[in-house]
Design a protein around this motif. Structure first.
Motif, PDB file in Angstrom:
ATOM      1  N   LEU A  48     111.331  76.160 100.793  1.00 54.73           N
ATOM      2  CA  LEU A  48     111.479  77.466 100.773  1.00 54.73           C
ATOM      3  C   LEU A  48     110.249  78.250 101.727  1.00 54.73           C
ATOM      4  N   GLY A  50     107.765  79.390 100.657  1.00 55.70           N
ATOM      5  CA  GLY A  50     106.624  80.304  99.862  1.00 55.70           C
ATOM      6  C   GLY A  50     106.650  81.625 100.216  1.00 55.70           C
ATOM      7  N   ARG A  51     107.054  82.001 101.459  1.00 56.41           N
ATOM      8  CA  ARG A  51     106.740  83.368 101.918  1.00 56.41           C
ATOM      9  C   ARG A  51     107.512  83.776 103.027  1.00 56.41           C
ATOM     10  N   VAL A  55     113.393  88.566 102.178  1.00 59.26           N
ATOM     11  CA  VAL A  55     114.269  87.487 101.535  1.00 59.26           C
ATOM     12  C   VAL A  55     115.504  88.280 101.540  1.00 59.26           C
ATOM     13  N   THR A 243     108.646  88.675  94.296  1.00 64.05           N
ATOM     14  CA  THR A 243     108.990  87.406  94.272  1.00 64.05           C
ATOM     15  C   THR A 243     110.254  87.010  93.848  1.00 64.05           C
ATOM     16  N   ILE A 251     109.891  82.255  96.122  1.00 63.45           N
ATOM     17  CA  ILE A 251     109.471  82.811  97.719  1.00 63.45           C
ATOM     18  C   ILE A 251     109.068  84.203  97.490  1.00 63.45           C
TER      19      ILE A 251
END
Ligand code: FAD
Length: 452
Positions: A48, A50-51, A55, A243, A251
């Protein structure tokens, strides 16, 4: 007896011969031309990451249209979906493109003022027209046709109510229609079931599978990261950061969009308490000779009736078979057990199809709301659009762009569907146990109107 494998359940069932063609499967007809993308085709990045800048939860129409606009504006966009990309309603719907809204312009005017009612209807019109403009601009080959829609009245009282409502709408916002008297119905559809109706000439149809496949291609070209089989189980937020917690790790992003519609899971509690998921069912006949189609629906429009719980009919885009939907809201997780009843219903409307066999049957989740209105908005910093009540092709396309506009702070981000109140009812947690009862109530209500 035939033994048939249901793609949705994997169960093998013994089924009646004479009902199913040899190629029968429980699967959307659209998936033959537009199979769901495999993980490879999704170009799925390893992790994924992380960032992301944005999203997006849900890779249907809404999520992918938003993703395309955001990625083209330079954002790093990750789309996560609990299923395979497109496995929600996006590739399961009937492909009608219209200005469907359960609330009339007059009802809305009385409830929230004439100005708001007109804004809603003008935006619906823009959404409907926007689909054709979008597919042409993007060069997405998905058989968009301005075929017109015939709305068939189930009784004389329904006919009067239909024409009264269409006339009010024409006077308010100028949408055109023409009246079809009972003795002219056969020019539209070879059925004695109807008491007249109306044609709305500018409404269209689309191949929803190819439309969504086109969105996947455009999203990948724009650099969007697609993560299928990634279930979102929660969204935590602080002022500037969210988050997204998923089955494959967390993510983080400053912006999150939820575009989960009739598939909204209870993990997304605030939205799940406001969206009523209910099942739609569609069958596709075996290949039919062109003479049969010429006879039963000579103008090859889209067809639906005036009941709350509608039956709907169209041809496949290549006019090779007839697609029929109905029995919406029935509590069956698969379509095969309803296939016989759906075929009987179709044959009652179009007796020339007596003995027709079926090649496909399928089901998908539609999304209702307690006020019968679609909603777009922002809650706890998370943007959402859902509850399209059967108008997801135009509204998904339109709201996808609006959601992107909100994040990009574009001047065109406002919407008449963004209202403060998004109602729920006490104890509703997303489980639609009452939908079959509500459908029975609508049937009773329609019969009462029919008796005048
Ligand atoms: C049988 C049927 C016929 C229809 N006919 C028409 C029609 O003719 N015309 C029309 O305009 N509309 C029609 N609709 C409605 C239309 O298909 C939908 O409104 C539209 O597809 C909604 O698009 P969407 O992108 O918002 O949601 P969807 O396409 O449903 O996508 C939502 C996605 O969110 C994902 N998701 C949900 N929860 C999570 C989670 N927690 N984590 C990760 N992912 C999640 C799901 O897996 C799903 O893929 C029909 C619907 C059905 C079922």
């Amino acid at each position: 007896m035939l033994h048939i494998m249901s793609q949705d359940t994997g169960k093998i069932g013994a089924l009646q011969t004479g009902l199913f063609a040899n190629d029968y499967r429980e699967e959307p007809y659209w998936w033959s031309a537009a199979p769901l993308p495999s993980a490879d085709e999704n170009n799925e990045p390893a992790g994924l990451g992380g960032r992301a800048d944005v999203v997006i939860v849900g890779g249907g129409i809404t999520g992918l249209v938003a993703a395309i606009y955001l990625a083209r504006a330079g954002c790093d966009v990750a789309v996560v979906d609990a299923q395979r990309i497109g496995e929600g309603a996006a590739r399961r719907n009937a492909g009608f493109v219209g200005r469907t809204l359960k609330r009339s312009v007059e009802w809305l005017a009385q409830k929230s003022g004439r100005e708001h009612a007109l804004k809603v209807y003008r935006e619906l019109d823009a959404a409907m027209r926007g689909v054709q403009a979008f597919v042409e601009r993007e060069g997405i080959e998905c058989h968009y046709q301005t075929c017109g829609r015939f709305i068939a009245a189930n009784s004389t009282a329904h006919f009067r109510a239909l024409i009264a409502e269409l006339e009010q709408t024409r006077q308010a916002v100028g949408f055109d229609y023409s009246v079809v008297e009972k003795h002219d119905v056969h020019a539209e559809i070879a059925s004695d079931s109807y008491h007249g109706g109306a044609v709305i000439p500018d409404l269209g149809s689309i191949h929803p599978g190819l439309y969504h496949a086109g969105l996947v291609r455009k999203a990948l070209d724009a650099g969007v990261r697609l993560y299928p089989l990634t279930n979102v189980v929660g969204i935590d937020h602080t002022a500037n950061e969210k988050t997204v917690r998923t089955s494959r790790g967390d993510i983080a992003a400053p912006h999150v969009i939820v575009a989960t519609n009739g598939y909204t899971s209870r993990d997304l509690r605030w939205l799940a308490r406001r969206v009523i998921p209910f099942r739609g069912f569609v069958i596709a006949t075996e290949l039919l000779p062109p003479e049969t189609i010429d006879k039963v629906i000579p103008r090859r429009r889209t067809y639906l009736d005036t009941r709350m719980n509608i039956d709907f009919i169209r041809t496949a885009p290549d006019s090779s078979r007839i697609l029929f939907g109905g029995m919406t809201g029935t509590a069956s997780p698969t379509a095969t057990p309803l296939a016989g009843a759906l075929r009987d219903r179709l044959v009652r409307i179009l007796p020339d199809l007596k003995g027709v066999r079926l090649s496909r049957a399928w089901t998908g989740h539609c999304a209702g709301t307690f006020d019968f209105m679609p909603h777009i908005g922002t809650k706890d910093g998370v943007h959402f659009a859902l509850g399209y009540n059967f108008a997801g092709i135009p509204l998904g396309t339109h709201f996808g762009e609006k959601l992107a506009a909100r994040i990009l702070q574009r001047g065109d981000m406002s919407s008449a569907f963004d209202v403060e109140k998004f109602p729920t009812v006490p104890f509703f947690n997303g489980s639609p146990w009452f939908v079959p009862l509500a459908m029975r109530y609508f049937d009773w209500h329609d019969d009462r109107i029919a008796k005048g």
